[in-house]
Design a protein around this motif. Structure first.
Motif, PDB file in Angstrom:
ATOM      1  N   GLU B 725      -0.402  -5.598 -12.298  1.00  8.36           N
ATOM      2  CA  GLU B 725       0.487  -4.726 -11.539  1.00  8.36           C
ATOM      3  C   GLU B 725       0.508  -3.381 -12.226  1.00  8.36           C
ATOM      4  OE1 GLU B 725       3.729  -7.689  -9.482  1.00  8.36           O
ATOM      5  OE2 GLU B 725       4.390  -6.081 -10.808  1.00  8.36           O
ATOM      6  N   ILE B 735       1.187  -1.008  -7.429  1.00 14.49           N
ATOM      7  CA  ILE B 735       0.125  -1.756  -6.756  1.00 14.49           C
ATOM      8  C   ILE B 735      -0.195  -2.994  -7.574  1.00 14.49           C
ATOM      9  CG2 ILE B 735      -2.334  -1.705  -6.165  1.00 14.49           C
ATOM     10  CD1 ILE B 735      -1.955   1.161  -5.345  1.00 14.49           C
ATOM     11  N   ARG B 736      -0.363  -4.099  -6.867  1.00 13.25           N
ATOM     12  CA  ARG B 736      -0.676  -5.363  -7.549  1.00 13.25           C
ATOM     13  C   ARG B 736      -2.065  -5.803  -7.096  1.00 13.25           C
ATOM     14  NH1 ARG B 736       2.809 -10.118  -9.026  1.00 13.25           N
ATOM     15  NH2 ARG B 736       1.596 -11.984  -8.600  1.00 13.25           N
ATOM     16  N   ILE B 737      -2.927  -5.956  -8.093  1.00  4.33           N
ATOM     17  CA  ILE B 737      -4.325  -6.273  -7.774  1.00  4.33           C
ATOM     18  C   ILE B 737      -4.695  -7.622  -8.370  1.00  4.33           C
ATOM     19  CG2 ILE B 737      -6.720  -5.524  -8.030  1.00  4.33           C
ATOM     20  CD1 ILE B 737      -5.618  -2.696  -8.441  1.00  4.33           C
ATOM     21  N   LEU B 819     -12.943  -5.855  -0.872  1.00  6.86           N
ATOM     22  CA  LEU B 819     -11.546  -5.523  -1.100  1.00  6.86           C
ATOM     23  C   LEU B 819     -10.757  -6.204   0.016  1.00  6.86           C
ATOM     24  CD1 LEU B 819      -9.575  -3.706  -2.755  1.00  6.86           C
ATOM     25  CD2 LEU B 819      -9.878  -2.006  -0.969  1.00  6.86           C
ATOM     26  N   ASN B 821      -7.130  -7.205   1.896  1.00  9.40           N
ATOM     27  CA  ASN B 821      -5.770  -6.734   2.102  1.00  9.40           C
ATOM     28  C   ASN B 821      -4.857  -7.924   2.290  1.00  9.40           C
ATOM     29  OD1 ASN B 821      -3.420  -5.595   3.042  1.00  9.40           O
ATOM     30  ND2 ASN B 821      -4.258  -5.311   5.107  1.00  9.40           N
ATOM     31  N   ILE B 851      -7.064   4.176  -1.715  1.00  7.48           N
ATOM     32  CA  ILE B 851      -7.246   2.833  -2.258  1.00  7.48           C
ATOM     33  C   ILE B 851      -8.711   2.442  -2.146  1.00  7.48           C
ATOM     34  CG2 ILE B 851      -6.625   0.414  -1.975  1.00  7.48           C
ATOM     35  CD1 ILE B 851      -3.959   1.255  -2.132  1.00  7.48           C
ATOM     36  N   ILE B 876      -5.561  -6.823  -2.901  1.00 10.38           N
ATOM     37  CA  ILE B 876      -4.361  -6.017  -3.100  1.00 10.38           C
ATOM     38  C   ILE B 876      -3.199  -6.836  -2.550  1.00 10.38           C
ATOM     39  CG2 ILE B 876      -3.207  -3.838  -2.605  1.00 10.38           C
ATOM     40  CD1 ILE B 876      -5.699  -3.177  -3.950  1.00 10.38           C
ATOM     41  N   TRP B 879       1.869  -3.276  -2.445  1.00  8.97           N
ATOM     42  CA  TRP B 879       1.696  -1.826  -2.470  1.00  8.97           C
ATOM     43  C   TRP B 879       3.040  -1.226  -2.064  1.00  8.97           C
ATOM     44  CZ3 TRP B 879      -1.739   1.320   1.458  1.00  8.97           C
ATOM     45  CH2 TRP B 879      -1.713   2.685   1.098  1.00  8.97           C
ATOM     46  N   VAL B 918      -5.825   2.513  -8.839  1.00 12.25           N
ATOM     47  CA  VAL B 918      -6.564   1.409  -8.213  1.00 12.25           C
ATOM     48  C   VAL B 918      -7.809   1.117  -9.023  1.00 12.25           C
ATOM     49  CG1 VAL B 918      -7.869   0.695  -6.194  1.00 12.25           C
ATOM     50  CG2 VAL B 918      -5.672   1.815  -5.912  1.00 12.25           C
ATOM     51  N   CYS B 922      -8.302  -2.327 -10.996  1.00  8.37           N
ATOM     52  CA  CYS B 922      -9.430  -3.207 -10.696  1.00  8.37           C
ATOM     53  C   CYS B 922     -10.166  -3.549 -11.981  1.00  8.37           C
ATOM     54  CB  CYS B 922     -10.394  -2.534  -9.726  1.00  8.37           C
ATOM     55  SG  CYS B 922      -9.793  -2.484  -8.041  1.00  8.37           S
TER      56      CYS B 922
END
Lengths: 252, 1073
Positions: B725, B735-737, B819, B821, B851, B876, B879, B918, B922
């Motif tokens: 995060e 943003i949480r990836i 990527l 969503n 993004i 992701i 957000w 982002v 990543c």
């Protein structure tokens, strides 16, 4: 003070001295040259490869060992090995030759890589290989400044390349799409045209929609222009960060 | 010296003479000389050239007239094929022999291919000491594939006497063995072809169910073969015994003729019996069989070898004066006194042998007798030439089929179509061209020049007296003048097409079509714009037209200008640079098919990167590379995506020649050669189930977690493994990836269909599907989408519905990373939206593209060594804007309060911040997972004989290669080994392979796929067993780590390597007091 007699001495050669001033006192330890950075980067894990002796000195070259009382006062311990680690981590040292060389070399490479990444040969719209850039940088007699960051220096190199015409070089262009409401469109259109290197699309229907190639250096300028002058109604979309030829090509 | 020149001019064949002979096709022979390296091709050619008086007899064998390049002379090997026209008079008939000398080194087998294609016959030379060598095999196969008839020359017999000290009987046995070896090769070629044919026929039969009753079987084929006389045998007259260095050579018939008078046997009987197990019974005066059994000397030894042995013995070994005289008398030789008194025995010997058994006569008479003339071109060869492998002759258009008769007739009349095949383009200095050559001056001119020179000299002398300083001035000026001239000439590089005319007559001023290698008479259009040249052609056009300007005859190092050249000859054509790249067909009709591409034995596999030494010479190098590409049929030149110029050559020697050519001829600047950059990819995998010593990891997550997550322990952005995060620097956006490996099937699909993704990317850019994509492409994309959806559904249930959540592909929006969503309250249209015809109501949020761009940047350069990622999925999951009330409308605020703009200035625009978080997110989430390098792999096909298989595996093993399969080729002794090899390891692979296997294994490399190197580059021993096995420092080499560090070093990134391994072992700088 101990008597200094030749028989009582153990001479150390090839020393890198690390100093630490703490509590008004100066402490030194004796290390091997070219090893301290490795230790700090945690690449070297064997302490005996770094320290010449587990003794804390006040002056290494004179062989004066720090007094236990001082150590106790400053470090709260008289364990030399422990204190050595502390000094090793925080003390200041003169970077030795090989370390400096390795550093400069990797920085030089890094700069070349950044340049090669950011630029293209305008004839072919393809990047130059890193080795080519390195050569051109040497032709330019570019010297690396160790205290400046690589990106700054890379931009400097590009500037110099362009001035001296060592090689034909150009920043790889960025492709943007700007959408601007009709009201501000007219005004901005001219301004954008001035900044952009090439205009690919220019459609004025309800809104002004432009697809342009710009130098990455002016991105912020154009972004400000569009966002501020339109009071946040204009939009900028990055279509491509780097416009370069893709794929391999056979020369014929 | 003047004497020499006179005779040189006298004997020299004039172009007029040659051109008159060219019309008499039955007396024309087109032959080439083929052999392994150093078996004496060029020496033999020298001897033949000497017979025409172009070089002196004395120099033959030393001069190597056909090796005109400097590096050829220095290295002593031939590097290109070159042609010369020779005259030979036999039985009052003049023959024109077009001789092509070819190189023997493996690297130049492309030159052999071009030579073989132009010829009707070949001289196959075998060194009797070395025997049959790998290249002998290769050239024989080439000759076989082109259907040309070979004659065997057993060369260097003198070495049997002088070096190996064989007795004549031993030599006979040795020669027999070599003959058997050669015939074995022929047999092998024959059987493999026969088997190929039968299987092809079988295939055909099974395919076409109409089933033409084709009764091909073994017996019929074998019968055919009997007629062909494919085997070499001295009594058939297709074997020549020779020593090209001492310029003697003979055939059986030569001796048969000689002895038929002496011994009173008929010539025919002798021809049949000299070679073989026969002996002369002196008592009965008859020839009987079974010499070996009865311990008698075979006829060949008695009549032939013994004589040669005694000559060598007398002149070379014993140097017996009386004996020499006796020999001279019996053989009625006239030796010039300066040869007879020469100190060097070799010179004496050559003087004798070259008169006694002149090699040129032996070889050329055989060539005229046995090898076919251009008229005898057979149907099979014609068809082979005219249609490509898979194609059948009947499938060609009618007009094309009609041309076959012209081929066979080989008529040079005006009514027959012109058909010329250009096998290669080669560069010539303009100075050498006949139109620019200096002509010998007439007497008057010489006189005039002399006077001028005298005058100048006088002037200079007077000047000298007047002013001494001017000495410096004049010479310097002179030097400058010549320098300029040279510079001008340097640019004059002309390409000449090396060609053979198969039908019709080519004349100056004629306008002909140039048909590219891909030309197809069935589909070609009829209109050809005369102004076009190669550069202007689009990808489906292959025809240009040109007017013949210069026709040349090859005379070794020189060229002769010709007016016209009739069918069946070898010729050079000038002025085709703009029309032909490497090879082509020239014809007066466009119905002529493009000749089949040549069979190349060695495909180019040695890859290197080329760069100018001076960075500013880049353009010269690019132009030079283009010329090189045109001049060499076997080199591939390309520009990589990294901007490197890469050339691919057949081998190290070939590479060296290309570099020399480039530096001295084409680019004229110094270049450096380096290992090409090898791309890698980065990926993540699921945590391994076993550790490095194959112990099962018991508590599944613990060890890996502790390894990888250790460095992130105090990093509060990392939530758990793979999940990060991250806030923007101004803390407005969160943003949480989540990073996970993609299922393998998906990655493969994406790699395979990268072109579809590209198309998709294009459409989404313009938002207008119909304009760009045609309906088939759309259909393809829809299929592709459903395929992906299918695969996702088959995978773990966490991938459910992933297909519709795809936000973007990366890097460059087309790569094999995804990527996703999975933001709960953001219902964004997926990438596929442009495919749906129904308009969607969902809209993009602001900064959506940021993004995507952040993702693109992250996937373009991963954290391990800044190489692109491969098969990674970023999800992701969150957000959020923290201090904004409405999602997404962040930009409005900046106007409302003055505080925020200042803040903006500190961190830059929010779009930039989002992009960079982002990217960083990543990368960070990537780093928390077990990382792996992905290497590009070559598929490697190696042909090798059984006895070098061991060596082959050794080389493969050392280079991390993996053997996939090993098969024996039917009908031969060859094994075909298939293996994969990392591209990084391929530099120098071919060379090492050839060296270790003495050239018996020839690898071919082709890029095949990406493969994960299943070694963690960051691995350190953790468990007890691992410590036990690897030691504390894990000293054994970690190949993934080595690869990674090499890339990092190249890019100037930080490498975790000690600068000095042992602190104590450094040089002592201060002396010990």
């Amino acid at each position: 003070m101990a008597l200094k007699q030749p028989t009582g001495q153990k001479r150390l050669t090839n020393i890198a001295v690390i100093r630490l001033k703490k509590g008004g006192k100066r402490f030194e330890i004796a290390c091997y040259p070219n090893k301290v950075t490795s230790w700090r980067n945690k690449v070297e894990t064997d302490i005996d490869e770094v320290l010449q002796s587990h003794t804390v000195f006040t002056n290494v070259s004179k062989g004066e060992v720090a007094k236990t009382a001082d150590l106790k006062k400053v470090f709260d311990t008289d364990n030399h090995s422990e204190i050595c680690l502390k000094i090793l981590a925080k003390g200041e040292l003169q970077v030795s030759e090989k370390e400096r060389q390795a550093n400069a070399e990797s920085m030089f490479r890094d700069i070349a890589t950044v340049v090669s990444d950011k630029c293209v040969n305008p004839d072919t719209n393809r990047p130059y290989p890193v080795t080519m850039i390195e050569k051109a940088m040497k032709d330019l007699h570019f010297s690396v400044k160790p205290n400046k960051n690589t990106k700054q220096q890379a931009l400097e190199v590009i500037k110099q390349f362009k001035e001296n015409e060592t090689i034909k070089i150009q920043r790889a262009q960025m492709r943007l799409r700007a959408t601007i409401p009709a009201k501000e469109g007219k005004k901005l259109r001219e301004k954008i045209k001035k900044i952009a290197t090439q205009i690919e699309e220019d459609a004025f229907e309800e809104d002004l929609e432009m697809v342009v190639l710009i130098d990455p250096g002016v991105y912020r300028e154009i972004d400000d222009l569009v966002k501020h002058d339109t009071k946040g109604k204009g939009k900028i979309e990055i279509l491509n960060l780097k416009e370069i030829e893709e794929g391999d090509e056979k020369l014929e | 010296m003047p004497l020499f020149f006179q005779c040189y001019n006298m004997k020299r064949n004039t172009p007029q003479q040659v051109s008159s002979l060219q019309h008499n096709l039955s007396n024309v022979r087109n032959i080439c000389i083929l052999a392994h390296v150093d078996h004496g091709k060029t020496t033999l050619a020298d001897a033949l050239v000497a017979s025409n008086g172009i070089i002196s007899q004395r120099m033959a064998g030393k001069m190597r007239y056909m090796d005109s390049r400097e590096d050829e002379q220095i290295r002593g090997i031939t590097m290109k094929s070159s042609a010369i026209s020779l005259l030979y008079n036999k039985d009052d008939k003049d023959y024109l022999i077009n001789l092509i000398d070819s190189p023997g080194h493996v690297d130049f087998s492309s030159e052999v291919s071009t030579a073989v294609r132009l010829c009707d016959g070949a001289l196959l030379i075998v060194d009797v000491v070395e025997g049959v060598c790998p290249q002998t095999h290769a050239v024989l196969r080439q000759a076989w594939l082109e259907n040309i008839k070979p004659v065997l020359v057993l060369n260097k017999i003198d070495r049997l006497i002088t070096e190996l000290k064989f007795s004549s009987t031993e030599a006979y046995v040795h020669l027999q063995q070599i003959l058997v070896q050669v015939n074995l090769l022929t047999n092998e070629l024959y059987t493999s072809e026969a088997m190929g044919k039968t299987s092809a026929v079988a295939d055909e039969c099974s395919e076409s169910k109409s089933g033409e009753a084709q009764s091909y079987d073994w017996t019929t084929l074998e019968d055919e073969e009997e007629d062909k006389n494919i085997f070499f045998s001295p009594d058939r007259g297709n074997v020549i015994f020779a020593s090209a260095l001492d310029s003697w050579g003979f055939t059986i018939s030569h001796f048969a003729e000689m002895y038929s008078k002496k011994l009173g046997f008929s010539k025919n009987v002798l021809t049949k019996t000299i070679w073989g197990d026969y002996y002369v019974n002196m008592k009965t005066k008859s020839i009987q069989k079974g010499a070996q059994f009865k311990g008698k000397k075979p006829l060949f030894v008695q009549l032939v070898l013994d004589n040669i042995w005694s000559v060598y013995d007398a002149i070379f070994i014993k140097r017996d004066k009386d004996m020499i005289e006796k020999i001279q008398k019996t053989l009625s030789l006239k030796i010039a006194p300066r040869d007879a008194c020469h100190n060097d025995a070799r010179v004496q010997l050559q003087a004798h042998t070259s008169q006694w058994l002149p090699i040129s006569k032996a070889v050329l008479s055989i060539v005229c007798d046995i090898l076919p003339s251009p008229l005898q071109i057979n149907e099979e060869r014609t068809e082979k030439l005219m249609c490509k492998q898979a194609q059948r002759f009947d499938s060609l258009p009618k007009e094309t089929q009609a041309l076959k008769s012209d081929f066979l007739a080989c008529k040079s009349g005006d009514d027959s179509p012109v058909i010329v095949f250009v096998s290669k383009m080669f560069p010539v200095d303009k100075k050498i061209l006949p139109q620019n050559r200096q002509r010998p001056l007439t007497k008057e001119e010489l006189q005039a020049r002399r006077e001028k020179a005298v005058q100048r000299h006088a002037e200079r002398m007077s000047k000298l007296k007047v002013d001494e300083e001017s000495i410096n001035g004049t010479p310097i000026q002179d030097v400058n003048d010549t320098g300029q001239e040279e510079e001008q000439n340097d640019d004059n590089q002309v390409f000449i097409a090396f060609a053979r005319i198969f039908s019709g007559t080519i004349k100056r001023g004629q306008t002909l079509y140039v048909l590219g290698p891909k030309h197809n008479p069935a589909t070609a259009s009829h209109y050809i714009d005369p102004a076009l040249c190669l550069k202007d052609l689009s990808s489906h056009q292959h025809i240009t037209s040109f007017t013949v300007n210069n026709l040349y005859l090859f005379m070794g190092r020189e060229l002769e200008l010709m007016e016209e050249i009739p069918a069946g000859n070898i010729l050079g054509i000038g002025g085709l640079e703009d029309h032909i790249l490497k090879s082509a067909t020239i014809s007066s009709t466009i119905y002529c098919p493009a000749f089949t591409s040549m069979y190349f034995d060695a495909l180019p596999i040695v890859r290197v990167a080329i760069e100018p030494k001076q960075a500013s010479n880049m353009k010269a190098v690019t132009d030079g590379l283009k010329l090189l590409n045109q001049a060499d049929p076997c080199v591939i030149v390309s520009v990589q995506e990294t901007g490197e110029h890469v050339i691919i050559t057949a081998g190290e020697v070939h590479l060296q020649r290309c570099i020399d050519d480039l530096q001295e001829r084409y680019a004229k600047v110094e270049v450096t050669v380096s290992k090409p950059i090898v791309p890698f990819r980065e990926t993540v995998t699921l945590p391994p189930k076993v550790d490095m010593v194959n112990e099962a990891i018991i508590d599944q997550n613990q060890p890996t977690k502790s390894n990888r997550l250790k460095q992130f322990e105090d990093d509060d952005e990392v939530k758990e493994e793979g999940i990060v995060e991250i806030f923007t620097p101004d803390k407005t956006c969160l943003i949480r990836i989540h990073c996970v490996p993609l299922p393998k099937a998906i990655t493969e699909l994406l790699v395979e269909h990268s072109d579809l993704l590209k198309a998709l990317h294009k459409t989404s850019k313009t938002d207008d599907t119909e304009n760009i994509l045609n309906s088939t492409a759309v259909q393809n994309l829809i299929d592709f989408k459903s395929k992906i959806a299918n695969v996702f559904n088959q995978e773990h249930k966490s991938w459910k519905d992933a297909c519709n959540q795809i936000w973007s592909f990366g890097p460059k929006k087309t790569g094999p990373n995804i990527l996703l969503n999975r933001i709960p309250d953001y219902n964004r249209p997926s990438v596929w939206s442009c495919l749906d015809t129904a308009t969607n109501s969902q809209t993009f949020r602001d900064l959506d593209s940021c993004i995507i761009n952040g993702f693109q940047m992250a996937t373009f350069a991963g954290p391990m060594c800044e190489e692109p990622m491969h098969g990674v999925c970023f999800i992701i999951e969150k957000w959020e804007y923290l201090n904004s009330t409405s999602n997404g409308q962040i930009d409005d605020k900046c106007e409302s309060s003055s505080a925020i703009p200042r803040k903006r200035d500190v961190y830059g625009p929010l779009s930039g911040q989002v992009m960079s978080i982002v990217k960083d997110g990543c990368r960070k989430s990537f780093e928390t997972q077990p990382q792996r390098l992905v290497a590009a792999m070559y598929k490697c096909e190696i042909q090798a004989t059984a006895d070098v298989l061991g060596k082959l595996y050794e080389v493969l093993g050392k280079r991390n290669g993996r053997v996939l399969s090993e098969e024996m080729k039917e009908g031969t002794q060859l094994f075909i080994v298939e293996a994969t090899l990392p591209v990084v390891e391929s530099f120098g692979f071919a060379d090492i392979m050839r060296k270790r296997t003495s050239g018996l294994a020839s690898p071919q490399l082709k890029f095949s796929h990406w493969e994960i190197i299943d070694v963690d580059p960051y691995w350190v021993p953790t468990t007890e067993e691992e410590y036990l096995h690897f030691g504390e420092k894990a000293d054994s080499q970690n190949c993934a780590l080595t690869y990674m560090n090499n890339v990092r070093k190249r890019k100037g990134l930080k490498v975790e390597e000690k600068i000095v391994e042992h602190g104590e072992k450094q040089r002592t700088l201060t002396r010990n007091k």
